[in-house]
Write an enzyme that holds these catalytic residues in place. Structure first.
Site, PDB file in Angstrom:
ATOM      1  CG  HIS A 216      -2.185  -0.882   0.858  1.00 45.80           C
ATOM      2  ND1 HIS A 216      -3.472  -0.448   0.960  1.00 45.80           N
ATOM      3  CD2 HIS A 216      -2.266  -2.151   0.395  1.00 45.80           C
ATOM      4  CE1 HIS A 216      -4.307  -1.412   0.591  1.00 45.80           C
ATOM      5  NE2 HIS A 216      -3.590  -2.459   0.254  1.00 45.80           N
ATOM      6  CB  SER A 220      -1.195  -2.995  -7.319  1.00 48.22           C
ATOM      7  OG  SER A 220      -1.829  -3.309  -6.108  1.00 48.22           O
ATOM      8  CE  LYS A 244     -10.623  -9.103 -12.583  1.00 47.92           C
ATOM      9  NZ  LYS A 244      -9.762  -8.296 -13.471  1.00 47.92           N
ATOM     10  CG  ASP A 245      -9.608  -9.421  -5.250  1.00 46.78           C
ATOM     11  OD1 ASP A 245      -9.226  -9.622  -6.421  1.00 46.78           O
ATOM     12  OD2 ASP A 245      -8.981  -8.708  -4.448  1.00 46.78           O
ATOM     13  CD  GLU A 288       1.711 -33.785   1.610  1.00 46.04           C
ATOM     14  OE1 GLU A 288       0.609 -33.273   1.777  1.00 46.04           O
ATOM     15  OE2 GLU A 288       1.851 -34.962   1.207  1.00 46.04           O
TER      16      GLU A 288
END
Lengths: 424, 256, 185
Positions: A216, A220, A244-245, A288
């Site tokens: 922030h 971005s 959208k997220d 894994e």
């Protein structure tokens, strides 16, 4: 976070709180009107998705910890009790076990995105480094979590991975004894792994906070890799990206619950349903899936590194493997300082794009190698891939710094989006 | 272009994730059987479960424990409370100490775990030529192939081929990794009497007991799948609504 | 993404459809969050194996008249007292007394088994275990039980008579399997 230019809220309760502790102003500023580039694609969903997975893991994990018993004699049975007797216990455990995999899927795509679009470059170096710290902490947490059910894979995975430290010259064996709290992986080891497995997610949470804070500050990155130049290039975070997220998150959750409900053991290993037995090693020890590329790099170093024409070994194969594996992650830390090319996004760097997509494929092949027994053609294949992995960071990127042409970038995000929409 | 990369990556990651789990496989090809619990809507067959339990009790339980199961769990097989009590009471367990400090035998209760045929693992090994009969509570989850593997193993006994020598107490089995198994062929035709008219054959026994063992390992499977379908449909509709909302909100953005 | 143009004069009817979508999405979110919260809370309730162990059988034959034993049931002490004729008399006589939690003695025992008093031995005030089980214990002013934590007095029927406790000592669900055996729970 100061309360300098605070706007008044209509709701008196909100206003009362906000004038004393401006949390609402903070949320409004950082998640409400926060100016966000308007050209994100769906790759930009995965930060939020990873965050949701972290919370899912913490919440289901705390519920499981209410029933789990971290004792070598009782751990396996207590997990079975969770699966059979605890209300919704099977649901919590399967969400937690598969959640680990899906957390890594989200984070790997998030890392891929960051590298492809050059999100690690100036001024976001620290943001990137914090991300790699999160990744490392996740690996440690996942490893210790996998030990807790105290099945065969838990036990032997713990044995093999802790033994890596014995490769360190001089102090290696003392470190391994310290990690174990005994002379083999046993109850003290299980106990401390449980303590740390409970602690580390909160450390991750704290580093995620710093990661988001750093984000922030710089704002971005975006698919074009050019900074927003004004209001026409950005949108307020809410509602555009909250909605959208959420949509992207739900699609991701569909895959996740698909595994958790209908194929809950497909990502695990049958041997972990056999209680730990210090006298019998399973035929194939496989970590894994999310560790497989690194495991392949570990096993790729099958040779001692010696001074030519003498018998003096500088680095044994064992130590070499461990160094190669940790080195592969250390390179991620160094990436922002290795890549000095002025263009960020791979969209405008055709050479980098090819080299990087090749790296993604190579990492995938390494993963496949890591799941196979270390014999036959898998060994040279893993070695070639390891070589490329290192070459990408240490040879190709410095080469591209000098040689890759600097493309002409669009004047602004707004104009690029506009011209693209006209074409389409 | 960017979406194709995205979808490719997603498929790659997931495919890789599930592919790696089966990476370390034995060379024996285990044939797939049809099971009523297969698939998203699959459920257990109560008849097969009860018959499988009968086979377990009369054959397997002589050597194999199922220590994660309690008699009360049998109500899921369709037995009434009284039947479960009666089944449990067929065995005794050492309890105590009583008020005089003595241990005593008592009939088992529904809350008790299944009777273990041996006092401890050492006794089990001693009684079986040094081989420990594995606990069967989780066996279908603890072996590649699950129920298919158990069925294949139980029906896979054969004469050792030419040139293969078996040690004392070893038997040849097509599907056992390494082909040499300490357990003698446990099942044969007509050894367990079925009451519901199902053919009393080795094949049927193996099928029923595999069915039963799958339930034993995953007693939550039916409720898990039922819940999963509800959750999946909920998320699907929710995602559809969010997509519509997203389109509505974004409609004005890209053009101006 | 969206290639369909949205004319500006369309804005007038926008809010209704948008609001509807918002509302539906919010409703789904609330239902989803609630459904997720429930398993997380319900996992704290007693598990199936805990519930299966929730009955206890007790043999009463070794308990002499005037004696009491304490057994464990669901992790709590249960007082089982073989009452004397005098104690039963006292309890019945006080049925008409001024009681805080009015209950007759007959309501607190099984018909035909009046000499057996079975109670959860936990003070209804704040959960301490009252004294009175042993001959040497303080039995309080009403010849029953006395809670040392905050001074509650219970009579020989386990009814609260004096002190801060609000209700009588609880009688658990139990049945006589035969003359000398009870099943609690």
């Amino acid at each position: 976070m100061g309360s300098g230019n605070r706007e008044k809220f209509d709701n008196p309760v909100v206003e009362w709180v906000d004038s004393r502790l401006p949390v609402f102003t903070l949320m409004q500023k950082e998640y409400g009107v926060f100016p966000t580039p308007k050209n994100f694609n769906y790759f930009w969903n995965f930060g939020a998705i990873a965050m949701v997975m972290l919370v899912t893991m913490i919440v289901t994990g705390i519920a499981l910890a209410m029933h789990y018993v971290p004792h070598a004699a009782m751990a396996f049975d207590s997990v079975e009790r969770i699966m059979r007797d605890v209300n919704h216990g099977w649901l919590l455990r399967y969400l937690h076990a598969n959640g680990a995999s899906f957390f890594f899927i989200a984070v790997y795509i998030h890392i891929f995105r960051g590298m492809y679009y050059g999100s690690y470059k100036n001024p976001r170096e620290l943001l990137w480094i914090l991300g790699v710290v999160i990744f490392l902490l996740m690996m440690a947490t996942a490893f210790m979590g996998y030990v807790l059910p105290w099945g065969q894979m838990s036990f032997w995975g713990a044995t093999v991975i802790t033994n890596l430290f014995s490769a360190i010259p001089l102090v290696g064996d003392s470190i391994v004894t310290l990690l174990w709290g005994g002379f083999s992986v046993d109850n003290p080891t299980l106990n401390r792994f449980f303590a740390l497995h409970y602690l580390l997610p909160f450390v991750i949470f704290a580093v995620v906070f710093l990661h988001v804070w750093a984000l922030h500050v710089t704002g971005s990155n975006n698919p074009l890799g050019i900074e927003p130049k004004g209001k026409q290039d950005t949108l307020p975070f809410h509602p555009y990206y909250t909605i959208k997220d959420t949509f992207g998150l739900l699609v991701f959750l569909l895959l996740y619950v698909g595994y958790a409900f209908f194929a809950p053991n497909d990502l695990g290993h049958p041997d972990n349903y056999i209680p730990a037995d210090p006298l019998v090693t399973p035929a194939h020890i496989v970590p894994e899936w999310y560790f497989l590329p690194f495991y392949a790099i570990l096993r790729a170093i099958t040779f001692d590194i010696a001074i030519p024409f003498t018998d003096i070994v500088l680095i044994s194969a064992k130590l070499g493997g461990v160094l190669a594996m940790f080195g592969s992650i250390a390179l991620l830390f160094a990436l922002p300082f290795l890549d000095k090319h002025p263009v960020r996004s791979a969209v405008f760097r055709p050479w980098f794009k090819i080299a990087f997509l090749a790296l993604a494929v190579v990492t995938f092949i390494l993963g496949v190698c890591g799941g196979k027994p270390a014999e036959g053609l898998w060994v040279p294949l893993a070695q070639i891939c390891t070589l490329y992995y290192y070459a990408f960071f240490l040879v190709i990127i410095p080469f591209l710094n000098k040689k890759e042409p600097v493309a002409k970038l669009p004047p602004s995000i707004h104009e690029a989006v506009l011209s693209k929409n006209k074409q389409g | 272009m960017k979406y194709s990369i995205f979808i490719f990556l997603m498929i790659l990651t997931i495919g890789f994730a599930s592919g790696s789990a089966v990476a370390a496989e034995s060379s024996h090809k285990i044939p797939h059987q049809h099971w009523s619990f297969d698939g998203v809507f699959g459920t257990y067959d109560r008849g097969a479960l009860q018959r499988g339990f009968q086979v377990y009790t009369q054959v397997c339980a002589a050597c194999h424990s199922m220590k994660h199961l309690s008699y009360r769990n049998l109500s899921a097989l369709g037995y009434s409370e009284a039947e479960v009590k009666a089944i449990a009471a067929q065995n005794t367990v050492t309890d105590g100490p009583d008020d005089e400090g003595e241990m005593f035998e008592r009939p088992m209760k529904p809350s008790d775990k299944f009777k273990n045929p041996y006092e401890n693992d050492k006794q089990a090994r001693y009684a079986n030529n040094g081989a420990l009969p594995p606990d069967l509570s989780l066996i279908t989850k603890a072996r590649h192939g699950g129920a298919d593997y158990i069925y294949a193993l139980l029906t896979g006994y054969a004469e050792a081929p030419e040139g293969e020598t078996l040690g004392a107490g070893q038997h040849w089995n097509k599907y056992m990794p390494g082909n040499k198994i300490a357990m003698a062929a446990p099942l044969s035709d007509d050894m367990v009497g079925y009451e519901d008219g199902t053919p009393a054959t080795l094949d049927q026994y193996a099928r029923d007991v595999s069915h039963f063992l799958t339930w034993a390992a995953e007693p939550e499977m039916e409720v898990r799948k039922r819940t999963g379908i509800k959750v999946f449909i909920f998320l699907l509709i929710f995602a559809g609504i969010m997509y519509a909302t997203k389109r509505k909100i974004w409609a004005g953005v890209k053009k101006s | 993404m969206s290639t369909k143009p949205t004319p500006a004069n369309d804005q007038a009817d926008e809010p209704t459809r948008r609001d509807f979508l918002y509302l539906t999405a919010a409703a789904f979110g609330v239902v989803g969050a609630g459904s997720v919260a429930w398993p997380l809370i319900d996992q704290m309730n007693p598990a199936a194996d805990t519930l299966a162990l929730s009955t206890t059988e007790v043999d009463l034959s070794p308990i002499e008249e005037g004696q009491a034993i304490t057994v464990m049931w669901r992790g709590k002490p249960v007082f089982i007292r073989h009452r004397t004729a005098k104690e039963i008399e006292e309890a019945k006589a006080d049925d008409s007394a001024d009681l805080r939690d009015p209950q007759t003695d007959a309501e607190r025992v099984k018909e035909g088994h009046e000499k057996w008093l079975v109670m959860v031995g936990i003070c209804t005030h704040l959960g301490c275990v009252p004294l009175g089980q042993k001959d040497t214990d303080v039995k309080g002013e009403y010849d029953g039980w006395f809670c040392p934590c905050h001074g509650s007095h219970y009579d020989s029927s386990g009814r609260i008579r004096k002190g801060p406790a609000p209700t009588n000592l609880a009688v658990p669900e139990y049945t006589f399997l035969n003359e000398t055996t009870i099943k609690i729970g």
